[in-house]
Motif scaffolding. Structure first.
Motif, short mmCIF file in Angstrom:
data_model
loop_
_atom_site.label_atom_id
_atom_site.label_comp_id
_atom_site.label_asym_id
_atom_site.label_seq_id
_atom_site.Cartn_x
_atom_site.Cartn_y
_atom_site.Cartn_z
N GLN A 76 30.47 -56.41 -13.44
CA GLN A 76 30.16 -57.19 -12.22
C GLN A 76 29.21 -58.33 -12.57
O GLN A 76 29.32 -59.44 -12.07
CB GLN A 76 29.47 -56.31 -11.19
CG GLN A 76 30.27 -55.13 -10.69
CD GLN A 76 29.35 -54.06 -10.12
OE1 GLN A 76 28.41 -54.38 -9.42
NE2 GLN A 76 29.63 -52.81 -10.41
N ASP A 77 28.25 -58.00 -13.44
CA ASP A 77 27.25 -59.01 -13.82
C ASP A 77 27.89 -60.21 -14.52
O ASP A 77 27.61 -61.36 -14.19
CB ASP A 77 26.14 -58.40 -14.69
CG ASP A 77 26.66 -57.60 -15.87
OD1 ASP A 77 27.90 -57.41 -15.97
OD2 ASP A 77 25.85 -57.17 -16.70
N LEU A 78 28.81 -59.95 -15.45
CA LEU A 78 29.41 -61.07 -16.18
C LEU A 78 30.26 -61.95 -15.26
O LEU A 78 30.30 -63.18 -15.42
CB LEU A 78 30.26 -60.56 -17.35
CG LEU A 78 29.45 -60.04 -18.54
CD1 LEU A 78 30.39 -59.57 -19.65
CD2 LEU A 78 28.49 -61.10 -19.08
N LEU A 79 30.93 -61.33 -14.30
CA LEU A 79 31.72 -62.14 -13.37
C LEU A 79 30.81 -62.98 -12.48
O LEU A 79 31.05 -64.17 -12.26
CB LEU A 79 32.64 -61.26 -12.53
CG LEU A 79 33.81 -60.63 -13.29
CD1 LEU A 79 34.62 -59.73 -12.39
CD2 LEU A 79 34.71 -61.70 -13.90
N ARG A 80 29.76 -62.35 -11.98
CA ARG A 80 28.81 -63.09 -11.13
C ARG A 80 28.18 -64.23 -11.91
O ARG A 80 28.04 -65.35 -11.41
CB ARG A 80 27.74 -62.11 -10.59
CG ARG A 80 26.59 -62.75 -9.84
CD ARG A 80 27.05 -63.45 -8.55
NE ARG A 80 25.95 -64.11 -7.86
CZ ARG A 80 25.59 -65.38 -8.04
NH1 ARG A 80 26.28 -66.14 -8.89
NH2 ARG A 80 24.60 -65.91 -7.36
N ILE A 81 27.80 -63.94 -13.17
CA ILE A 81 27.19 -64.98 -14.01
C ILE A 81 28.16 -66.13 -14.23
O ILE A 81 27.78 -67.30 -14.22
CB ILE A 81 26.75 -64.37 -15.36
CG1 ILE A 81 25.53 -63.48 -15.16
CG2 ILE A 81 26.49 -65.45 -16.41
CD1 ILE A 81 25.23 -62.54 -16.32
N SER A 82 29.43 -65.80 -14.38
CA SER A 82 30.42 -66.84 -14.70
C SER A 82 30.60 -67.84 -13.55
O SER A 82 31.17 -68.90 -13.75
CB SER A 82 31.76 -66.21 -15.07
OG SER A 82 32.46 -65.78 -13.91
N VAL A 83 30.14 -67.49 -12.36
CA VAL A 83 30.27 -68.43 -11.24
C VAL A 83 28.90 -68.89 -10.73
O VAL A 83 28.80 -69.49 -9.66
CB VAL A 83 31.07 -67.82 -10.06
CG1 VAL A 83 32.49 -67.51 -10.51
CG2 VAL A 83 30.40 -66.55 -9.52
N ALA A 84 27.85 -68.57 -11.50
CA ALA A 84 26.50 -68.90 -11.04
C ALA A 84 26.18 -70.37 -11.26
O ALA A 84 26.35 -70.89 -12.36
CB ALA A 84 25.48 -68.02 -11.76
N SER A 85 25.73 -71.04 -10.22
CA SER A 85 25.24 -72.41 -10.34
C SER A 85 24.40 -72.69 -9.10
O SER A 85 24.54 -72.00 -8.08
CB SER A 85 26.39 -73.42 -10.42
OG SER A 85 26.99 -73.59 -9.16
N ALA A 86 23.56 -73.70 -9.20
CA ALA A 86 22.70 -74.04 -8.06
C ALA A 86 23.55 -74.31 -6.82
O ALA A 86 23.23 -73.86 -5.72
CB ALA A 86 21.85 -75.25 -8.39
N GLY A 87 24.66 -75.02 -7.01
CA GLY A 87 25.52 -75.35 -5.87
C GLY A 87 26.19 -74.12 -5.29
O GLY A 87 26.23 -73.92 -4.07
N ASN A 88 26.73 -73.28 -6.17
CA ASN A 88 27.51 -72.13 -5.69
C ASN A 88 26.62 -71.07 -5.05
O ASN A 88 27.09 -70.30 -4.22
CB ASN A 88 28.31 -71.54 -6.84
CG ASN A 88 29.60 -70.88 -6.38
OD1 ASN A 88 30.10 -71.18 -5.30
ND2 ASN A 88 30.12 -69.97 -7.18
#
Ligand code: ADP
Ligand code: MG
Length: 698
Positions: free
Chosen positions: A363-375
């Motif tokens: 779950q962490d890797l998927l969440r990290i893969s979409v992490a950005s200030a905008g998102n």
């Protein structure tokens, strides 16, 4: 425009296999095909022949330059143009392009992010042609899709890890297929169809908004009297300006060989979506990068601006990019397509189980893969999936999985439970509705839809993560099943065991419901609300082990990414705060003061003309504005202090945390006051176009 001959137009600017076949000697084409399909290296003689044909073709299409088109870690594409000209002794030039120039380039790598692992003096990097993605002519330049590496072999881009993850998945998925007796498939590729959401605003109005220009989103803006509450925008008839824009967009994308398929209005006013037909992940990623660039450029031709930010307008839905994902063999078999025989079904169930386990454990890797200030603005704001990663499988599949897990009979079957390898599955409907919009990871009949991806993100990152975690899980399955005595019983036991172990990740309910957050917590699911929260897990032992074992990232590359991602987060916030402060001081306060002046004058004039007049409404308004401007000025001071404190943080994680936990709330507070001032100011004194202008005036 309506007369466009699409088949003729489609791919006309692409050096695709049809063109290669027409332009290359038979033997050369054959050799190149081996490189494209099987990754065999191309020798220099052949590369020279390919380069020559490519150049001749490109010149006919109007090209004078070539570029190695690559995707540095900034997330956008980069290009440095070189012309084909080659000076001759007699003062003339000829147009040349060699195999060496096609295959390898050497841009200066020092000004691209690398996480500080290499000092700039050794920052030489090189680009290598990725023959699995076609070259194309854009404007006057032949663009050659390339991977970008350092001389020490580290990936400096997003394409290299993506290709590595696809290769890892290919290897492991083939092992699994062999266990099911498939001897003919020679390759498994992941496929992606990314649905791209975007906003369109009028260019003249856009230019008057410093926040849109500098940050891609509005930092201020009172709610307009009409937003998306009427729900009259979704799939509504298109505005004629938008129709013209979409026609031009489609023609341009088709020329570049992008399978632009569906277009419609989205939920929010001024919001739209373009969905392409899916293709292999690598190609789809390149095409999506190109799509985003084309969307922006074409908009300018129409006096419009395309906003790809995840959250351009507060109070309205933001934009995402639904990443439809599956795995397919080179024989065209979709491995996530439920079969119609017991054997095909057990194979489907194993691949499905692999995805379920992979998502739950990572779950962490998927969440990290979409992490950005905008998102971060979207996830968990009840307009996009929550930051909690869970999976939707639909009622029918849930029933099947439940039966496998508990041995209970399925609906409509009074006695028997689902037996793997014996029973066939009930029909699984392909989801054509939006009934599971709230799920971050939904099974939609024969593919998964990863919905947490932000609209501006490169899909390379999320798909690298997805391919890697599924490859890793399939490896575990293949290891176990290859060494099992009886395949059938080992398979059944494995599927039952893993579904039971990962049951907690399956959630068919409403992800927007406030009860989901405590429920997810009870289940032990992660809720990584912000980019720094998510990144804190990136270098966990489990993640380093997974990525390095799959050969997707080296530990050094992961450390670099950790730095780069957090640094980028801080930079974005830094720009946002500075823009915000400037707009408060130069635009909002100063226009409020001017208006207050006018109101005060009006009060004086009224009193001078009308004996005994009190000018009470002017006085009340002035008092209110005096109060609000004072409050805004003090909120701005507060924000400035917190911003300076964040900037002086000891390391990049501490800095990111300060921005997330202290600066962002201060920004919201300042904005709230500014948005209270906005509707009180006279139309002629407005410092910049408001939401109503931006959303409803094209
Ligand atoms: P909807 O979800 O609106 O019913 P579709 O299911 O046809 O529409 O497709 C949505 C997106 O998913 C499209 O971009 C489509 O190309 C893509 N898609 C369909 N099948 C696959 C697949 N096997 N792999 C990846 N993407 C796919
Ligand atoms: Mg969809």
């Amino acid at each position: 425009m309506a007369q466009t001959n699409v088949p003729e137009l489609f791919g006309s600017m692409v050096f695709n296999q049809k063109t290669m076949k027409e332009r290359l000697p038979k033997e050369t084409f054959k050799a190149l095909k081996k490189t494209i399909d099987g990754g065999e290296p191309l020798n220099i003689d052949l590369a020279n022949q390919v380069a020559h044909a490519m150049k001749e073709w490109a010149i006919e299409k109007g090209a004078t330059h070539f570029t190695h088109w690559f995707q540095p870690l900034t997330g956008i594409t980069a290009e440095k143009h070189d012309s084909f000209i080659n000076p001759q002794d007699d003062g003339t030039v000829i147009m040349t392009f060699s195999g060496k120039e096609l295959v390898k380039g050497e841009p200066d790598a020092s000004s691209f992010p690398n996480g500080g692992s290499r000092d700039t003096y050794e920052a030489r990097g090189y680009t290598v042609w990725d023959p699995t993605s076609y070259p194309f002519v854009k404007e006057h330049t032949l663009c050659i899709p390339t991977a970008f590496c350092s001389y020490t072999g580290e990936a400096l881009d997003k394409k290299t890890p993506l290709l590595r993850s696809m290769e890892a998945l290919n290897e492991q998925a083939l092992r699994v297929l062999r266990l099911f007796g498939n001897k003919t498939a020679s390759h498994v590729a992941t496929t992606v169809g990314p649905e791209q959401e975007y906003f369109i605003v009028n260019e003249d109005l856009y230019k008057q908004r410093k926040d849109l220009r500098m940050t891609g989103r509005t930092l201020f803006g009172a709610k307009p009297s009409k937003g998306q509450e009427m729900e009259d925008q979704y799939f509504a008839a298109l505005n004629p300006k938008i129709v013209k824009y979409m026609e031009d967009l489609n023609d341009t994308l088709w020329k570049y060989g992008v399978y632009s398929k569906t277009e419609h209005n989205e939920v929010a006013p001024a919001q739209h979506e373009m969905a392409p037909i899916f293709t292999t992940t690598n190609l789809s990623t390149d095409q999506n990068q190109l799509t985003m660039e084309v969307m922006k450029k074409v908009a300018r031709r129409h006096g419009l601006v395309c906003l790809l930010h995840e959250k351009p307008f507060a109070g309205l839905n933001g934009s995402g990019k639904h990443n439809n994902w599956s795995m397919s063999t080179d024989e065209g078999e979709n491995l996530l397509e439920p079969g119609d025989t017991p054997e095909k079904n057990s194979q489907f169930l194993l691949f499905l189980t692999a995805v379920i386990k992979a998502v739950d454990e990572n779950q962490d890797l998927l969440r990290i893969s979409v992490a950005s200030a905008g998102n971060d603005h979207r996830l968990g704001a009840n307009e996009a999936p929550p930051a909690i990663i869970s999976m939707y499988v639909g009622d029918e599949l849930l029933d099947v999985l439940q039966s496998i897990k508990d041995g209970t009979p399925m609906k409509g079957r009074s006695k028997s439970k689902m037996t793997i390898g014996v029973d066939i599955l009930p029909p699984i409907p392909k989801d054509s509705t939006d009934r599971n919009r709230t799920s971050p990871f939904a099974f939609t009949g024969n593919k998964f839809e990863f919905r947490s991806v932000g609209s501006s993100l490169s899909i390379a990152g999320p798909n690298t993560a997805l391919d890697a975690i599924v490859a890793y899980t399939l490896k575990g399955f293949a290891d176990e099943l290859e060494s099992a005595g009886d395949f059938e019983s080992a398979l059944s036991a494995l599927i039952k065991r893993e579904i039971t172990a990962h049951w907690k990740i399956i959630f068919n309910g409403n992800g927007y419901d406030s009860s989901w957050v405590p429920e997810a917590e009870k289940r032990g699911l992660l809720n990584l609300r912000s980019t720094p929260d998510a990144m804190a897990h990136y270098l966990d032992k489990k993640n380093v082990k997974l990525y390095t074992e799959m050969g997707v990232y080296t530990e050094q590359e992961m450390q670099d990414h950790y730095e780069i991602k957090l640094e980028k987060y801080c930079k974005v916030l830094n720009i946002e705060v500075e823009t915000m402060l400037e707009m408060i001081n130069k635009d909002i306060l100063s226009s409020a003061y001017k208006y207050m002046d006018a109101v005060a004058k009006s009060a004086l004039n009224v009193k001078a003309v009308v004996p005994g007049a009190k000018a009470a409404s002017q006085a009340a308004l002035l008092e209110k504005l005096d109060c609000l401007t004072a409050s805004l000025a003090s909120k701005a001071d507060e924000l400035c202090k917190k911003h300076l404190a964040a900037k002086s943080a000891a390391d990049v994680m501490e800095c990111a945390r300060a921005y997330a936990d202290s600066v962002l709330p201060a920004m919201s507070e300042a904005r709230a006051v500014a948005d209270e001032i906005e509707p009180l100011i006279g139309e002629d004194y407005k410092p910049f176009p408001c939401y109503e202008d931006l959303l409803f005036r094209l």
